[in-house]
Write a protein that holds these residues in place. Sequence first.
Motif, PDB file in Angstrom:
ATOM      1  N   GLY A 568       0.801  -1.221   0.000  1.00 19.90           N
ATOM      2  CA  GLY A 568       0.000   0.000   0.000  1.00 19.90           C
ATOM      3  C   GLY A 568       0.829   1.263   0.000  1.00 19.90           C
ATOM      4  O   GLY A 568       0.437   2.272  -0.596  1.00 19.90           O
ATOM      5  N   LYS A 569       1.993   1.214   0.643  1.00 15.79           N
ATOM      6  CA  LYS A 569       2.825   2.415   0.754  1.00 15.79           C
ATOM      7  C   LYS A 569       3.319   2.881  -0.612  1.00 15.79           C
ATOM      8  O   LYS A 569       3.209   4.070  -0.947  1.00 15.79           O
ATOM      9  N   ILE A 570       3.857   1.967  -1.412  1.00 17.99           N
ATOM     10  CA  ILE A 570       4.365   2.368  -2.725  1.00 17.99           C
ATOM     11  C   ILE A 570       3.219   2.736  -3.663  1.00 17.99           C
ATOM     12  O   ILE A 570       3.342   3.633  -4.496  1.00 17.99           O
ATOM     13  N   LEU A 571       2.061   2.076  -3.497  1.00 20.89           N
ATOM     14  CA  LEU A 571       0.896   2.440  -4.314  1.00 20.89           C
ATOM     15  C   LEU A 571       0.434   3.854  -3.987  1.00 20.89           C
ATOM     16  O   LEU A 571       0.007   4.600  -4.868  1.00 20.89           O
ATOM     17  N   LYS A 572       0.535   4.227  -2.716  1.00 16.59           N
ATOM     18  CA  LYS A 572       0.102   5.560  -2.291  1.00 16.59           C
ATOM     19  C   LYS A 572       1.125   6.635  -2.675  1.00 16.59           C
ATOM     20  O   LYS A 572       0.774   7.694  -3.199  1.00 16.59           O
ATOM     21  N   GLN A 573       2.382   6.350  -2.428  1.00 23.08           N
ATOM     22  CA  GLN A 573       3.432   7.347  -2.670  1.00 23.08           C
ATOM     23  C   GLN A 573       3.833   7.433  -4.134  1.00 23.08           C
ATOM     24  O   GLN A 573       4.347   8.449  -4.589  1.00 23.08           O
ATOM     25  N   GLY A 574       3.623   6.357  -4.877  1.00 20.44           N
ATOM     26  CA  GLY A 574       4.016   6.331  -6.279  1.00 20.44           C
ATOM     27  C   GLY A 574       5.320   5.584  -6.485  1.00 20.44           C
ATOM     28  O   GLY A 574       6.213   5.603  -5.636  1.00 20.44           O
ATOM     29  N   ASP A 575       5.417   4.920  -7.605  1.00 18.41           N
ATOM     30  CA  ASP A 575       6.619   4.164  -7.949  1.00 18.41           C
ATOM     31  C   ASP A 575       7.784   5.135  -8.136  1.00 18.41           C
ATOM     32  O   ASP A 575       7.706   6.050  -8.959  1.00 18.41           O
ATOM     33  N   PRO A 576       8.884   4.953  -7.397  1.00 16.38           N
ATOM     34  CA  PRO A 576      10.010   5.899  -7.506  1.00 16.38           C
ATOM     35  C   PRO A 576      10.678   5.902  -8.878  1.00 16.38           C
ATOM     36  O   PRO A 576      11.373   6.859  -9.224  1.00 16.38           O
ATOM     37  N   TYR A 577      10.462   4.855  -9.665  1.00 15.78           N
ATOM     38  CA  TYR A 577      11.072   4.794 -10.986  1.00 15.78           C
ATOM     39  C   TYR A 577      10.135   5.297 -12.090  1.00 15.78           C
ATOM     40  O   TYR A 577      10.416   5.139 -13.275  1.00 15.78           O
ATOM     41  N   PHE A 578       9.045   5.937 -11.657  1.00 13.51           N
ATOM     42  CA  PHE A 578       8.058   6.465 -12.599  1.00 13.51           C
ATOM     43  C   PHE A 578       7.645   7.835 -12.105  1.00 13.51           C
ATOM     44  O   PHE A 578       7.242   7.996 -10.959  1.00 13.51           O
ATOM     45  N   ASN A 579       7.752   8.845 -12.941  1.00 14.59           N
ATOM     46  CA  ASN A 579       7.500  10.216 -12.505  1.00 14.59           C
ATOM     47  C   ASN A 579       6.028  10.436 -12.142  1.00 14.59           C
ATOM     48  O   ASN A 579       5.129   9.976 -12.854  1.00 14.59           O
ATOM     49  N   MET A 580       5.801  11.132 -11.050  1.00 13.54           N
ATOM     50  CA  MET A 580       4.450  11.348 -10.549  1.00 13.54           C
ATOM     51  C   MET A 580       3.593  12.196 -11.493  1.00 13.54           C
ATOM     52  O   MET A 580       2.366  12.223 -11.370  1.00 13.54           O
ATOM     53  N   ASN A 581       4.220  12.877 -12.447  1.00 15.56           N
ATOM     54  CA  ASN A 581       3.461  13.685 -13.401  1.00 15.56           C
ATOM     55  C   ASN A 581       2.891  12.873 -14.559  1.00 15.56           C
ATOM     56  O   ASN A 581       2.129  13.397 -15.370  1.00 15.56           O
ATOM     57  N   PHE A 582       3.266  11.591 -14.639  1.00 19.34           N
ATOM     58  CA  PHE A 582       2.740  10.718 -15.683  1.00 19.34           C
ATOM     59  C   PHE A 582       1.396  10.131 -15.274  1.00 19.34           C
ATOM     60  O   PHE A 582       1.169   9.827 -14.091  1.00 19.34           O
ATOM     61  N   SER A 583       0.542   9.926 -16.252  1.00 17.97           N
ATOM     62  CA  SER A 583      -0.739   9.280 -16.007  1.00 17.97           C
ATOM     63  C   SER A 583      -0.528   7.802 -15.690  1.00 17.97           C
ATOM     64  O   SER A 583       0.291   7.132 -16.326  1.00 17.97           O
ATOM     65  N   LEU A 584      -1.276   7.291 -14.706  1.00 17.48           N
ATOM     66  CA  LEU A 584      -1.235   5.872 -14.376  1.00 17.48           C
ATOM     67  C   LEU A 584      -2.242   5.084 -15.206  1.00 17.48           C
ATOM     68  O   LEU A 584      -2.371   3.868 -15.052  1.00 17.48           O
ATOM     69  N   ASN A 585      -2.944   5.792 -16.075  1.00 16.19           N
ATOM     70  CA  ASN A 585      -3.921   5.136 -16.953  1.00 16.19           C
ATOM     71  C   ASN A 585      -3.392   4.937 -18.365  1.00 16.19           C
ATOM     72  O   ASN A 585      -4.106   4.453 -19.241  1.00 16.19           O
ATOM     73  N   ARG A 586      -2.125   5.356 -18.574  1.00 17.36           N
ATOM     74  CA  ARG A 586      -1.500   5.200 -19.890  1.00 17.36           C
ATOM     75  C   ARG A 586      -0.133   4.563 -19.707  1.00 17.36           C
ATOM     76  O   ARG A 586       0.536   4.792 -18.694  1.00 17.36           O
ATOM     77  N   VAL A 587       0.282   3.797 -20.710  1.00 16.00           N
ATOM     78  CA  VAL A 587       1.551   3.080 -20.599  1.00 16.00           C
ATOM     79  C   VAL A 587       2.686   3.794 -21.324  1.00 16.00           C
ATOM     80  O   VAL A 587       3.818   3.314 -21.325  1.00 16.00           O
ATOM     81  N   ASP A 588       2.408   4.964 -21.930  1.00 11.92           N
ATOM     82  CA  ASP A 588       3.378   5.610 -22.805  1.00 11.92           C
ATOM     83  C   ASP A 588       3.990   6.887 -22.240  1.00 11.92           C
ATOM     84  O   ASP A 588       4.480   7.747 -22.974  1.00 11.92           O
ATOM     85  N   CYS A 589       3.976   7.030 -20.916  1.00  6.02           N
ATOM     86  CA  CYS A 589       4.611   8.175 -20.258  1.00  6.02           C
ATOM     87  C   CYS A 589       4.048   9.503 -20.746  1.00  6.02           C
ATOM     88  O   CYS A 589       4.789  10.408 -21.180  1.00  6.02           O
ATOM     89  N   LYS A 590       2.747   9.626 -20.661  1.00  3.25           N
ATOM     90  CA  LYS A 590       2.077  10.873 -21.009  1.00  3.25           C
ATOM     91  C   LYS A 590       1.657  11.602 -19.732  1.00  3.25           C
ATOM     92  O   LYS A 590       1.408  10.981 -18.698  1.00  3.25           O
TER      93      LYS A 590
END
Length: 592
Positions: A568-590
Amino acid sequence: MKKVGKIRKAVNYYNKYGFRYLVDISVEKIFKLEEKKYKKFYKRSLLTEDEKKNQSEHIFRYMPKFSIVVPLYKTPDRFLIGMLESVCQQTYQNWELCLSDGSGKDSPLKGTLKKYAKKEARIKVVSNEHQLNISENTNKAIELCTGNYIVFMDHDDLLAPNALYECVKVLNKKPEIKIIYTDEDKVSMNGKKHFQPHFKPDFNKDLLNSTNYFCHMLVVDKKIVNQAGKFRSEFDGAQDYDFILRCTEITEDIYHIPKILYHWRMHEGSTAEKPESKMYAFEAGANAIRDHYRRIGLKNVKVKQTKYLGVYRTRFVIYDKPMVSIIIPNKDHIDDLKKCLHSIKDSNYSDYEIIIVENNSIQNETFEFYKSIEDIRIRVVYWEGEFNYSAINNFGVGYAKGDYLLFLNNDTEVINKNFIEELAGFCMRSDVGAVGARLYYGDNTIQHAGVVVGLGGIAGHVFLNTPRDQTGYFARIITQQNYSAVTAACVMVKRRIFEDVGGFDEKFKVAFNDVDLCLRIQEKGYLIVYNPYAELYHYESKTRGKEDTLDKIRRLDEESVLFKRRWGKILKQGDPYFNMNFSLNRVDCKIR
């Protein structure tokens, strides 16, 4: 001729990837959707006058001094003034600007520098009688510094007004931090258009060994600068890359601010626009990586430039080849298994064994095939329980002799003959726990190029369905780097570490078991590496079928709940290897 070329390219994409992909890329290019989205994003990020006032009046508990280092060389006056003004307009006030003019005795910058130094006491200038190269010039500016932290800036770029303020916020919350880097974008020559944002991951050791993704803005504790030593002229063109690598050898107290705080001027001759204009810089970058590996004691390493300038490939040459145990679960589908085994046999790595874990096959041909292939290198062991991917693989490990475990789906086919060496080279490093590969569907689109926690809800494959000839956002598809997880359709794990974390968790019968394993390996302090130069086809779960029955849906829901509870912690804080400004609903770093 250009139109004919475009038509041919469109037809080629249609034939290769179908109508839907052709429409998607055409709509993006015609309407410039992502460019417009970033324009809105950038406008939303701009400070209001009230926010600027509040920031400038804010008193922090810790108010460090920043020394902003800028080497100058015949900078066009309008760019020089733009840079100076962006520093003077910082909302955080405890700074000094340390300028070294390496233009020589007839410098065209004298008038502007004298004017600004006179009206702003925090601006320091050293003039040099002779022209200086970039490293010499930067070192001269560093000699002027009296601050706690050094900020590195190019002579024609711009800082966001809150650049230093955001750094101070971090240092007050995390005083142990020694290095800070931020997101950045490009800015047009007139300073009005912002584009090509570079949204970066948090500290990613293997990504940094592949490309200087830190770039701008870079802030380093003065003590670390003193320890790392001066900029070195033999790496000119990549002198900042060499310096950053040396700094990261001293400390891993590194923090990434996921905000666009630096604007890189893009103009003719700049590596920001025409990288091929400075080929010497890219060779210097390769040399910087080689020297870094030498210093940290990694031997037999080869580094070369990729087709994407500024991105490098590392290959670890293995002389003492360890035994690799390849574990392949199988249920019928012997045509898939035959293809998989044949492709492994063609590899150029000889020290391996194959353990096929038979689970509940019903076709006589399957068992006849097993009898025909068993030899000194291939053995079949029999799992008699219900289908449980984790338990089946753990069972197979019990028969393995190797120090390295290669978990492989039966519906995979090896592409490059050195794939085992590509995986093992990274996996043999003391700081690495697991290594994954680049996988393609049968239609030559990406099936796996790294796993992002939170993508699609729980965890997903980034760049999924991207055509094989595409490199992805900032060439991430073809770049060796760390991820939070990689797919177990092809993953190599050190046996010692696998056993130390307890193997696959058998509560995850089908879904998320590979992600869970990787996250537990990370908890032990080891890195997960994605190496795109180990390439295979993955014909995707043909053995198991779809999640289309009530029992399968119920089981997937249960495993989703378990994953959310545990991670739950990483799901809440966000994956550190993926920028928080990217959509989690797209796979192409938009952008979100």
